[in-house]
Design an enzyme around this catalytic site. Structure first.
Site, PDB file in Angstrom:
ATOM      1  N   CYS A 112       0.842  -1.197   0.000  1.00  9.46           N
ATOM      2  CA  CYS A 112       0.000   0.000   0.000  1.00  9.46           C
ATOM      3  C   CYS A 112       0.885   1.258   0.000  1.00  9.46           C
ATOM      4  CB  CYS A 112      -0.975  -0.031   1.182  1.00  9.46           C
ATOM      5  SG  CYS A 112      -2.352   1.124   0.970  1.00  9.46           S
ATOM      6  N   HIS A 213      -3.800  -5.071   0.728  1.00  7.17           N
ATOM      7  CA  HIS A 213      -3.253  -5.495   2.027  1.00  7.17           C
ATOM      8  C   HIS A 213      -3.363  -7.008   2.181  1.00  7.17           C
ATOM      9  CE1 HIS A 213      -2.380  -1.670   4.101  1.00  7.17           C
ATOM     10  NE2 HIS A 213      -3.333  -1.177   3.323  1.00  7.17           N
ATOM     11  N   GLU A 215      -1.742  -8.938   4.061  1.00  4.27           N
ATOM     12  CA  GLU A 215      -1.648  -9.351   5.470  1.00  4.27           C
ATOM     13  C   GLU A 215      -3.014  -9.338   6.147  1.00  4.27           C
ATOM     14  OE1 GLU A 215      -1.021  -6.404   4.389  1.00  4.27           O
ATOM     15  OE2 GLU A 215      -1.865  -4.978   5.829  1.00  4.27           O
TER      16      GLU A 215
END
Ligand code: MN
Length: 238
Positions: A112, A213, A215
């Site tokens: 990001c 994202h 994660e």
């Protein structure tokens, strides 16, 4: 041996819950993802660019995380009225780290804001707000929809490090800025339906960036761990 992955921490102003101490932090999801991929995550103090030569010796690879907008002065622009919160010191550290990591041939993953910082460090520019890009029609800021859920599709270039995700995949999206002019050193390897650059790669510099994202998606889309495995495996190869 597990490679040590350096992650510049996010600076935060003094907060009442900690008796008005200033803190640095990194969201747990990044740490967990690096750990699951087989690395050791170590947070870096984002205020000391002069220590970068030593950090290049200690760390096998680096991860730049999400967060504030990048200060547009770093790509030659004054702040647009729709620019969000910025942190000049953090930008300076992460831009310096990007240059140092490339010079030291250390693998670097940007997520990001991290991808945006790398683009700026390498000479590219950003849309300060995607609304300024009249071609963009996809909703790229899904908050408050859960981080675990994808909301838009992304097409992926074959023969890229993200090819394991297929020709297209579904991603979450938490950004109001985007890459505008791509830095000369790297290539766009994924796009959303409106042409916004969603991932970038430089084989020469061993640098990968994603605009979403991963994660945050691991719970529902465990295959996204492959992005962190790329970083850990490249770091092991050093
Ligand atoms: Mn997006």
């Amino acid at each position: 041996m597990k490679p040590i992955i350096g992650i510049p921490a996010t600076p935060k102003q003094p907060i009442p819950q900690l008796a008005n101490n200033a803190v640095i932090y990194s969201p747990q999801n990044y740490i967990d993802a690096v750990t699951q991929a087989g690395g050791i995550a170590v947070l870096l103090n984002p205020n000391d660019p002069e220590d970068l030569p030593e950090l290049m010796d200690v760390c096998a690879g680096f991860l730049l995380t999400g967060g504030q907008d990048v200060t547009p002065l770093f790509y030659g622009e004054e702040p647009h009225v729709k620019l969000g919160t910025t942190n000049y010191q953090r930008d300076l550290f992460e831009i310096s780290l990007t240059k140092a990591a490339i010079a030291a041939h250390k693998p670097l993953l940007g997520i990001c804001r991290g991808m945006q910082v790398i683009n700026v460090a390498l000479g590219g520019t950003l849309w300060q707000d995607i609304g300024e890009n009249t071609a963009a029609f996809v909703k790229h800021q899904q908050y408050p929809t859960s981080w675990t859920l994808p909301t838009h599709s992304v097409s992926i270039a074959p023969d890229s490090p993200l090819a394991f995700l297929g020709e297209s995949t579904l991603t979450n999206s938490f950004h109001h800025q985007a890459l505008r002019d791509l830095a000369p050193a790297w290539h766009a390897i994924a796009h959303s339906a409106d042409g916004v650059i969603e991932a970038t790669y430089s084989a020469k510099n061993n640098v990968l960036g994603v605009q979403w994202h991963p994660e945050g998606q691991l719970k529902c889309s465990p295959e996204q761990l492959g992005i962190f495995k790329w970083l850990v495996n490249q770091s092991k190869a050093q």
